[in-house]
Every structure is written in C-alpha cells, then in structure tokens.
Design an enzyme around this catalytic site. Structure first.
Site, PDB file in Angstrom:
ATOM      1  N   ARG A  87       0.867  -1.184   0.000  1.00  0.00           N
ATOM      2  CA  ARG A  87       0.000   0.000   0.000  1.00  0.00           C
ATOM      3  C   ARG A  87       0.895   1.223   0.000  1.00  0.00           C
ATOM      4  O   ARG A  87       1.672   1.429   0.943  1.00  0.00           O
ATOM      5  CB  ARG A  87      -0.911   0.021   1.230  1.00  0.00           C
TER       6      ARG A  87
ATOM      7  N   HIS B  98      -7.595   0.709  -6.205  1.00  0.00           N
ATOM      8  CA  HIS B  98      -7.736  -0.177  -5.037  1.00  0.00           C
ATOM      9  C   HIS B  98      -8.337  -1.499  -5.536  1.00  0.00           C
ATOM     10  O   HIS B  98      -9.466  -1.859  -5.195  1.00  0.00           O
ATOM     11  CB  HIS B  98      -8.646   0.490  -4.000  1.00  0.00           C
TER      12      HIS B  98
ATOM     13  N   GLN C 223      -9.902  -4.283  -3.236  1.00  0.00           N
ATOM     14  CA  GLN C 223     -11.209  -3.890  -2.711  1.00  0.00           C
ATOM     15  C   GLN C 223     -12.304  -4.229  -3.709  1.00  0.00           C
ATOM     16  O   GLN C 223     -13.397  -4.673  -3.351  1.00  0.00           O
ATOM     17  CB  GLN C 223     -11.216  -2.391  -2.409  1.00  0.00           C
TER      18      GLN C 223
ATOM     19  N   ASP D 229     -17.693   6.506  -0.792  1.00  0.00           N
ATOM     20  CA  ASP D 229     -16.423   6.376  -0.076  1.00  0.00           C
ATOM     21  C   ASP D 229     -16.191   7.707   0.635  1.00  0.00           C
ATOM     22  O   ASP D 229     -16.847   8.719   0.330  1.00  0.00           O
ATOM     23  CB  ASP D 229     -15.292   6.057  -1.066  1.00  0.00           C
TER      24      ASP D 229
ATOM     25  N   CYS E   9     -16.366   0.980   1.321  1.00  0.00           N
ATOM     26  CA  CYS E   9     -15.193   0.150   1.615  1.00  0.00           C
ATOM     27  C   CYS E   9     -14.673   0.361   3.031  1.00  0.00           C
ATOM     28  O   CYS E   9     -13.873  -0.440   3.505  1.00  0.00           O
ATOM     29  CB  CYS E   9     -14.109   0.393   0.580  1.00  0.00           C
TER      30      CYS E   9
ATOM     31  N   ARG F  13     -12.906  -9.109   1.841  1.00  0.00           N
ATOM     32  CA  ARG F  13     -11.527  -8.751   1.507  1.00  0.00           C
ATOM     33  C   ARG F  13     -10.617  -9.975   1.640  1.00  0.00           C
ATOM     34  O   ARG F  13      -9.751 -10.214   0.800  1.00  0.00           O
ATOM     35  CB  ARG F  13     -11.015  -7.624   2.437  1.00  0.00           C
TER      36      ARG F  13
HETATM   37  N1   CP Z   1     -11.077  -0.413   2.822  1.00  0.00           N
HETATM   38  C1   CP Z   1      -9.781  -0.425   3.225  1.00  0.00           C
HETATM   39  O1   CP Z   1      -8.850  -0.542   2.402  1.00  0.00           O
HETATM   40  O2   CP Z   1      -9.635  -0.372   4.570  1.00  0.00           O
HETATM   41  P1   CP Z   1      -8.260  -0.010   5.311  1.00  0.00           P
HETATM   42  O3   CP Z   1      -7.833   1.350   4.804  1.00  0.00           O
HETATM   43  O4   CP Z   1      -8.604  -0.019   6.792  1.00  0.00           O
HETATM   44  O5   CP Z   1      -7.251  -1.062   4.978  1.00  0.00           O
END
Ligand code: CP
Length: 310
Positions: free
Chosen positions: A102, A129, A132, A225, A265, A293
C-alpha cells in the site's frame, strides 16, 4: 520466467475476473482448501498509509493459505528514501513469495513489479484499489447474482482510487457504471476511455453524472467512499462543502431499486458521505464487503502464484 501482478483492475481479463470471483467464493466456503503458500512461504505486507481491513485480511488470508504474513514497516524500510524501489524489490524478491504494498504512487508499484521477480499486489495506491473491487464484486454477486447488466452508481469523490477502480472493474464485469461527482472530481478522460474500451467487449458501460439523483435512479448497487481520501486531509473544509449534495442519504438511496444494496469500503464517516441510517440499515452490505476482503485477496494471491514461474 513469467510473473503475474495485480496492480490495477484491468490487469485481469473479464474471464480471469470471473475466475477470481469463483475462486474467492470457493475459498469462502472452504477456507483451507488451497495452500499455495504452504511451507510456510512468506508474503511481505508493506503499508505506507494507514490500514485496518487490508492488513488484517491479508494477514489472516496468508495464514489460511499456509503462508507466513510478514509485516514490513514502511517507515523503517524507507522505500525510495533509504534506498531505491528497484533495490528494495530485488531484496524482497529473494526473501518472499509475494509482495503486497500500500503506497502513494502507482509508478512506484510498477517499479516494484518490474524488479521483484515475484507477484506484486496493489493494496491501494492513490490511483487504484483493485483488491477492494474483487471483494466488492464478490459481495454484489452474493446479494444480486450475475454481475453483467447490473447498474452501479458511485457517488462522491469520483477522482479517488475507488472511482477509478469501479470504472475499470465494473466495466470488466459487464456492469453499467455511473459515477456521480462534482465538476473537477470525476475520473480522468483517459480512465473513462479505458473503461469504455473494456465495456465494448463485455456489454457494460461507463457514464459520468454531475447529478447524484439521476445517477442513483434505478441503480442496483450504490457505492460511496470517504470524501477525504488519505493525503487530502488539508482539503477537508472545501471537500465537505463541495461533496455535500452527494451524501448517500436515505432519500437518495430510496431512488435506487427497492432491492438495491449499499456498499462502502470503510472507514465510513456517518453523517458525511453516508447517513447512519443507510450504513447501518437493511440495504447495507458493508460488513460482508469487509469480510470478503480476505476471501478475495486469497483468490488473488492463489491466482498469481499459479500463473507465475521462476
Ligand atoms: N477499505 C480499506 O482498504 O480499509 P483499510 O484502509 O482499513 O485497509
């Protein structure tokens, strides 16, 4: 040597996306049925931005695949600061079987993939993402059946990674993707063009709206989001004003199909991008989405490892 990566949603074909979703469903039903990481082999999980869901779902999922989840503290590693992304990739590729990262810039992820020699998975960048979206599509499929032909309305900050990913992944699934966002907060023209190119092969579509009510009218799936994506905190006041007409309220949700589902998400900010009554209401599937996930990412890692050779 072949190495497959999952860096953006269109790294898989429509047939491969369907295969991923089938595999995720199988792994959800039988969590320990596939062990591609048995040994255990290690997976490096690197987070340069905050996370809850991503780190725990990858950690639990890697363990269920027989592997060793290795949390690499992004600040300590200093990727691109202490040493180049290329050199970090070369070192990680000698130690682990998969790299999950990430980070901010998609270009850095591309560099990691070019030099690691093992599959690299995008755990969120500023642009995409994709993990997701595998979870989101699995969740929609569980609640709505076949994805092709469904209409999904994404309301809010369309220029964020989730807007881009919904455009590409939704088009890949043959869905009709509507993005409702204020001027200046739509995905780029290039992103719409790529989604249209994919949609031409799947029967889907990708359409920009500035009116949230028109976008949500008759939708089967409604998605939002946070308005303040990671890195946008300094713009909070402006964004709260500009996105206010795009809040997913009960009134807006009522314009969708009566059996429509609402996705987010997470983390969610009740009373901002989504009303508590929607997030905690009967049409919300966000907790299934969060659980999925793990199943989705197990499918992604299994898929990549099976298609990669050293
Ligand atoms: N939706 C998501 O990626 O959650 P986090 O940022 O908590 O990993």
């Amino acid at each position: 040597m072949t190495t497959r990566h999952f860096l953006r949603d269109d790294d898989v074909t429509p047939a491969e996306q369907a295969e991923l979703l089938d595999l995720a469903a199988t792994l959800k039903a039988s969590p320990w049925s596939r062990r591609p990481l048995a040994g255990p082999k290690s997976v490096a999980m690197i987070f340069d931005k905050p996370t809850l869901r991503t780190q725990v779902s990858f950690g639990a999922g890697i363990a269920e695949l027989g592997g060793n989840p290795m949390l690499v503290e992004g600040k300590l590693a200093g990727i691109g600061v202490r040493e180049s992304v290329e050199d970090v990739a070369r070192v990680l590729g000698r130690q682990v079987s998969v790299v999950v990262w990430r980070t901010f810039f998609q270009a850095d992820l591309d560099t990691m993939a070019a030099h690691a020699g093992v599959p690299v998975v995008n755990a969120l960048t500023d642009d995409f993402h994709p993990c997701q979206l595998v979870a989101d599509l699995l969740t929609v499929r569980e609640h709505k059946g076949d994805l092709a032909g469904l209409t999904v309305a994404f309301v809010g900050d369309g220029a964020c990674n989730m807007g881009n990913s919904w455009l590409l992944a939704g088009a890949t699934a043959g869905m009709h993707v509507r993005i409702a966002a204020p001027s200046g907060y739509q995905p780029s023209e290039a992103m719409y063009a790529r989604a249209a190119e994919i949609a031409a092969t799947t029967g889907g579509s990708a359409t920009a709206f500035d009116d949230a009510e028109k976008a949500v009218a008759g939708a089967d799936v409604v998605v939002t989001d946070t308005w303040i994506s990671m890195g946008k905190e300094a713009e909070e006041a402006d964004r709260t004003t500009v996105f206010a007409p795009y809040s997913l309220t009960t009134e807006l949700m009522a314009l969708a199909e009566p059996d429509a589902v609402a996705l987010h998400c997470l983390p969610a900010y009740r009373g901002k991008e989504i009303a508590a009554e929607v997030l905690d209401g009967p049409q919300s599937v966000v907790w299934d989405e969060a659980e999925n996930r793990r199943h989705a990412q197990k499918a992604v890692m299994t898929f990549l490892l099976e298609r990669s050779s050293r």
